[in-house]
Design a protein around this motif. Structure first.
Motif, short mmCIF file in Angstrom:
data_model
loop_
_atom_site.label_atom_id
_atom_site.label_comp_id
_atom_site.label_asym_id
_atom_site.label_seq_id
_atom_site.Cartn_x
_atom_site.Cartn_y
_atom_site.Cartn_z
N ALA A 1 -0.63 -25.11 -93.71
CA ALA A 1 -0.43 -24.01 -94.57
C ALA A 1 -1.63 -23.20 -94.85
O ALA A 1 -2.38 -23.73 -95.70
CB ALA A 1 0.42 -24.41 -95.79
N LEU A 2 -1.75 -22.00 -94.68
CA LEU A 2 -2.68 -20.94 -94.93
C LEU A 2 -2.40 -20.22 -96.25
O LEU A 2 -1.45 -19.13 -96.08
CB LEU A 2 -2.95 -19.92 -93.92
CG LEU A 2 -3.72 -20.88 -92.69
CD1 LEU A 2 -3.85 -19.93 -91.69
CD2 LEU A 2 -5.21 -21.33 -93.03
N ARG A 3 -2.80 -20.85 -97.59
CA ARG A 3 -2.48 -20.13 -98.45
C ARG A 3 -3.52 -19.05 -99.04
O ARG A 3 -4.64 -19.50 -99.46
CB ARG A 3 -1.99 -21.35 -99.58
CG ARG A 3 -1.26 -21.01 -100.76
CD ARG A 3 -0.96 -21.93 -101.70
NE ARG A 3 -2.02 -22.93 -102.18
CZ ARG A 3 -2.50 -24.14 -101.57
NH1 ARG A 3 -1.49 -24.76 -101.07
NH2 ARG A 3 -3.40 -24.78 -101.92
N ALA A 4 -3.02 -17.97 -99.35
CA ALA A 4 -4.13 -16.72 -99.72
C ALA A 4 -4.10 -16.55 -101.18
O ALA A 4 -5.14 -16.16 -101.43
CB ALA A 4 -3.57 -15.60 -98.95
N TYR A 5 -3.29 -17.41 -101.95
CA TYR A 5 -3.32 -17.38 -103.12
C TYR A 5 -3.90 -18.60 -103.85
O TYR A 5 -4.01 -19.70 -103.04
CB TYR A 5 -2.12 -16.90 -103.86
CG TYR A 5 -1.13 -17.83 -103.46
CD1 TYR A 5 -0.26 -17.56 -102.24
CD2 TYR A 5 -0.60 -18.88 -104.13
CE1 TYR A 5 0.76 -18.58 -101.96
CE2 TYR A 5 0.16 -19.73 -103.71
CZ TYR A 5 1.08 -19.46 -102.67
OH TYR A 5 1.93 -20.26 -102.10
N HIS A 6 -4.29 -18.50 -105.09
CA HIS A 6 -4.85 -19.84 -105.81
C HIS A 6 -3.65 -20.50 -106.33
O HIS A 6 -2.85 -20.00 -106.83
CB HIS A 6 -5.78 -19.40 -106.72
CG HIS A 6 -6.37 -20.56 -107.84
ND1 HIS A 6 -5.59 -20.95 -108.90
CD2 HIS A 6 -7.23 -21.63 -107.40
CE1 HIS A 6 -6.47 -22.06 -109.33
NE2 HIS A 6 -7.36 -22.55 -108.59
N SER A 7 -3.64 -22.08 -106.45
CA SER A 7 -2.81 -22.86 -106.92
C SER A 7 -3.30 -23.66 -107.77
O SER A 7 -4.44 -24.33 -107.50
CB SER A 7 -1.97 -23.27 -105.87
OG SER A 7 -1.36 -24.71 -106.24
N TYR A 8 -2.72 -24.24 -109.04
CA TYR A 8 -3.44 -25.06 -110.04
C TYR A 8 -3.03 -26.78 -109.36
O TYR A 8 -3.59 -27.41 -109.57
CB TYR A 8 -2.94 -24.91 -111.14
CG TYR A 8 -3.73 -23.78 -111.99
CD1 TYR A 8 -2.75 -22.32 -111.99
CD2 TYR A 8 -4.76 -23.71 -112.44
CE1 TYR A 8 -3.57 -21.20 -112.80
CE2 TYR A 8 -5.50 -22.71 -113.13
CZ TYR A 8 -4.77 -21.40 -113.13
OH TYR A 8 -5.32 -20.49 -113.73
N GLU A 9 -1.69 -26.44 -108.77
CA GLU A 9 -1.24 -27.72 -108.30
C GLU A 9 -1.97 -28.40 -107.02
O GLU A 9 -2.07 -29.64 -106.94
CB GLU A 9 0.27 -27.61 -108.14
CG GLU A 9 1.15 -27.88 -109.34
CD GLU A 9 1.26 -26.45 -110.06
OE1 GLU A 9 1.09 -25.54 -109.08
OE2 GLU A 9 1.02 -26.54 -111.26
N HIS A 10 -2.19 -27.51 -106.16
CA HIS A 10 -2.54 -27.82 -104.81
C HIS A 10 -4.20 -27.73 -104.73
O HIS A 10 -4.64 -26.67 -105.02
CB HIS A 10 -1.82 -27.34 -103.64
CG HIS A 10 -0.19 -27.40 -103.79
ND1 HIS A 10 0.39 -28.82 -103.45
CD2 HIS A 10 0.62 -26.67 -104.50
CE1 HIS A 10 1.61 -28.49 -103.67
NE2 HIS A 10 2.01 -27.32 -104.39
#
Lengths: 255, 135
Positions: A29-38
């Motif tokens: 999964a290419l996530r463009a946003y920041h995640s605190y959990e992952h």
């Protein structure tokens, strides 16, 4: 006799396509946003990551060259020819180094008392920039090779993107919460300061990079001066402009 | 040798397997890819240069008209062999696209670098690469 053989042939052709669909792995999964959990998505697939992280150990001796990549491939249990996995060659090594150091910044800098509430934004940014520059110390004598690779025409867009991400990371770790145009101006100014300081560091021979620290302090002071000057000028222009318009309105001109 | 059955080459004995403008002529490309996978060492590279699909629709129109109109005619005039050049342009037309061929290479078990291919001259030819995973 014909019917059984045709049915067998049908199942044999049906199975390969089903297993083919299952065998091909889903792209990560290419996530463009920041995640605190992952955790952030790794920039390279596992095989390339293994070769590149082994190649990093050869940077001090062989620098940002195809030679380091080749030795890294050997260390990871691959052949010399496996470096064909990297279409941009030695630049992939530069990019991996930049991404690794950017992601490590969070571990290296921990501000005291819950995110450094008592420290000013300026001092936090200064700490972050210096920490990121200290991460370059093992390879500082080879850094000019990296800068040269980054300046090649086809490598300029990804290099600038990496610089922008680093600048964003530093402001995020300093606790920036701005939501207006200053979000963009802050990151742009920090990018230019960081880039200039890094170039300065490549030729700094002082003890403990003291001259680099002073260079950084002068650049940050410049930003404050320019910021103050731009603010004052825009205030003057605004006041003078509105005064002129109001004078003309008082003379009867329709504005 | 028959690319679909390289009986004289042992398993995992080759560093680099290259095929240029050959694979579109193979009867069964999947079998040839699996054979390439068998003979390559772990970490070995499969590199293939082949005609492929043109990216730009306008350029593609011109390219197709040239391929089917001019090339067999030139073959007839220069070499006296229209049939071979007709086969040539037809085999180019039948060859899978860049993404399809990249998927075939991945299905054979190879890892592909980046997006898996590099277009030459707007897609007239493409270089596909695959690396056999290490154990």
């Amino acid at each position: 006799m014909a019917a059984p053989t045709t049915s067998i042939r049908l199942t044999r052709t049906a199975l390969p396509t089903a297993s083919r669909a299952l065998a091909r792995p889903f792209p990560p999964a290419l996530r463009a946003y920041h995640s605190y959990e992952h955790d952030p998505t790794p920039p390279y697939p596992p095989t390339e990551t293994a070769i590149l992280s082994d190649a990093l150990t050869h940077l001090p001796t062989h620098g940002f060259t195809h030679e380091s990549l080749r030795l890294g491939a050997r260390d990871a249990g691959y052949l010399d020819v496996s470096t064909q996995l990297f279409p941009k060659g030695a630049f992939e090594l530069v990019r991996y180094h930049l991404v690794r150091e950017r992601l490590d910044l969070k571990e290296r800098v921990q501000f005291p008392d819950n995110g450094g509430k008592s420290l000013g934004m300026g001092s936090k940014i200064r700490t972050l920039v210096l920490e990121r520059l200290r991460a370059n110390e093992p390879v500082v004598h080879r850094l000019q090779e990296a800068l040269a690779l980054m300046s090649l025409a086809s490598n300029i867009p990804p290099s600038i993107a990496e610089l922008a991400r680093l600048s964003d990371e530093m402001w995020f770790l300093a606790g920036d919460t701005s939501v207006d145009t200053s979000w963009y101006t802050k990151r742009a100014s920090l990018s230019s300061v960081y880039a200039a300081t890094e170039v300065f560091m490549t030729q700094d021979k002082s003890a403990g990079f003291a001259e680099t620290e002073q260079f950084l302090d002068r650049r940050l002071a410049d930003l404050r001066t320019i910021g103050g000057a731009v603010g004052s000028v825009s205030q003057w222009v605004g006041y003078t402009g509105w005064s002129a318009i109001n004078v003309l309105r008082s003379k009867g001109m329709r504005m | 040798a028959n690319a679909e059955k390289l009986h004289m080459i042992e398993d995992e004995s080759i560093d680099l397997y290259t095929v240029a403008f050959g694979i579109r002529n193979f009867t069964n490309k999947d079998v040839a890819l699996r054979e390439a996978f068998r003979v390559l060492k772990p970490g070995g590279v499969f590199a293939c240069l082949e005609f492929s699909k043109v990216n730009n629709a306008l350029f593609n129109e011109a390219y197709k008209r040239w391929s089917f109109g001019a090339i067999p005619l030139i073959g007839q005039i220069v070499a006296g062999d229209r049939a071979s050049y007709q086969y040539l342009v037809e085999s180019i037309e039948k060859f899978p696209s860049q993404t399809e061929f990249r998927d075939m290479i991945q299905d054979a078990g190879f890892l592909v670098p980046g997006k898996g291919w590099e277009d030459l001259t707007g897609g007239i030819a493409a270089i596909h690469k695959g690396v056999k995973p290490a154990r």
